[in-house]
Write a protein that holds these residues in place. Structure first.
Motif, PDB file in Angstrom:
ATOM      1  N   ASP A  25      -4.634  11.030   2.278  1.00 26.38           N
ATOM      2  CA  ASP A  25      -3.851  10.416   3.097  1.00 26.38           C
ATOM      3  C   ASP A  25      -5.585   9.936   3.619  1.00 26.38           C
ATOM      4  O   ASP A  25      -5.159   9.130   4.909  1.00 26.38           O
ATOM      5  N   GLU A  98      -2.739  -2.842  -7.485  1.00 29.50           N
ATOM      6  CA  GLU A  98      -1.569  -2.689  -6.215  1.00 29.50           C
ATOM      7  C   GLU A  98      -1.027  -1.672  -5.805  1.00 29.50           C
ATOM      8  O   GLU A  98      -1.138  -0.826  -4.732  1.00 29.50           O
ATOM      9  N   GLN A  99      -1.728   0.031  -6.882  1.00 32.56           N
ATOM     10  CA  GLN A  99      -0.787   0.909  -6.988  1.00 32.56           C
ATOM     11  C   GLN A  99      -1.553   1.597  -5.725  1.00 32.56           C
ATOM     12  O   GLN A  99      -1.175   2.690  -4.770  1.00 32.56           O
ATOM     13  N   ARG A 101      -2.874   0.281  -3.524  1.00 30.84           N
ATOM     14  CA  ARG A 101      -2.913  -0.686  -2.004  1.00 30.84           C
ATOM     15  C   ARG A 101      -2.867   0.183  -1.015  1.00 30.84           C
ATOM     16  O   ARG A 101      -4.381  -0.415   0.763  1.00 30.84           O
ATOM     17  N   ASP A 102      -2.068   1.141  -0.282  1.00 30.34           N
ATOM     18  CA  ASP A 102      -2.316   2.225   1.006  1.00 30.34           C
ATOM     19  C   ASP A 102      -3.469   3.648   0.795  1.00 30.34           C
ATOM     20  O   ASP A 102      -3.307   4.291   2.202  1.00 30.34           O
ATOM     21  N   GLN A 103      -3.912   3.181  -0.018  1.00 26.70           N
ATOM     22  CA  GLN A 103      -4.900   4.475  -0.034  1.00 26.70           C
ATOM     23  C   GLN A 103      -6.182   4.247   0.638  1.00 26.70           C
ATOM     24  O   GLN A 103      -6.582   2.896   0.656  1.00 26.70           O
ATOM     25  N   PHE A 127      -3.744  -7.148  -0.545  1.00 23.36           N
ATOM     26  CA  PHE A 127      -3.500  -6.478   0.222  1.00 23.36           C
ATOM     27  C   PHE A 127      -4.672  -6.037   0.716  1.00 23.36           C
ATOM     28  O   PHE A 127      -5.468  -6.639   0.717  1.00 23.36           O
ATOM     29  N   ARG A 130      -7.886   0.096   3.204  1.00 27.28           N
ATOM     30  CA  ARG A 130      -8.258   0.765   4.337  1.00 27.28           C
ATOM     31  C   ARG A 130      -9.442   1.175   3.752  1.00 27.28           C
ATOM     32  O   ARG A 130      -9.567   2.223   3.315  1.00 27.28           O
TER      33      ARG A 130
END
Length: 218
Positions: A25, A98-99, A101-103, A127, A130
């Protein structure tokens, strides 16, 4: 859909020393043992001249130069071996951009063509990445992935076995780069250029057959 992405540099793989695993994370923020990596902070303002024109999809040399297309090099993904997406797979299989995208991402430094094209692919997947770290070298990127601090996108040709990291095929979008050999158009003074180009073409064809028979999965 195609992206032509430069290979970057290929110095010796930098060993990170005793692995210091960090949560994927991104809550850990060190880059111990990787002086070529730069931690990304808002407002860093890193600027580098692009190696290819943005959006360039083919090589158009001047009349005095001849470009020989050698290889279509597909892009792939590198993740920590304990990443949730990896643990959920009963057998190795490809992933969609897209899998992730939050990484937190480990990427090529800002301003390079490879980075511009990665950012464009992420935007088309819906996205804004980050960015955790930036580097000029794909070996360093894979070593950082192995510490657990993030994920990376890289070309098949740059994949190297890396402790703590695994690789998966990028199945959507299907991206690749083109690799060329460039010679003088007049090879009168370089009589071995044609032979070398032929050998490179044969090796590239064999590599393509190997890749087709063995999809990215480790």
């Amino acid at each position: 859909m195609s992206r032509d992405i430069p290979s970057g540099s290929y110095p010796r793989v930098m060993e990170p020393g005793p692995p210091r695993r960090r949560p994927v994370d991104g809550s850990g923020t060190g880059c111990d043992g990787h002086p070529e990596a730069q931690q990304r902070h808002p407002g860093d303002g890193l600027h580098h001249a692009p190696e290819l024109r943005p959006g360039q999809t083919d090589l158009t040399p001047p009349p005095t130069v001849r470009a020989h297309r050698l290889q279509t090099d597909p892009l792939a993904l590198s993740l920590p071996d304990d990443h949730p997406l990896i643990r959920r797979q009963r057998k190795p299989s490809g992933l969609r951009l897209e899998q992730l995208r939050d990484q937190p991402w480990i990427v090529i430094i800002a301003g390079r063509a490879a980075r511009q094209q990665f950012d464009q692919a992420a935007a088309e997947a819906g996205f804004t990445p980050r960015v955790q770290f930036e580097t000029e070298n794909y070996n360093v990127a894979q070593s950082l992935v192995g510490t657990g601090i993030g994920v990376a996108m890289l070309s098949r040709l740059t994949i190297a076995p890396t402790p703590g990291a695994v690789h998966r095929e990028l199945i959507r979008p299907r991206l690749h780069r083109q690799i060329y050999a460039v010679t003088a158009a007049d090879t009168t003074l370089t009589t071995l250029a044609a032979r070398l180009t032929t050998l490179l073409t044969e090796v590239s064809a064999e590599l393509a057959r190997t890749w087709a028979a063995h999809p990215v999965a480790d």
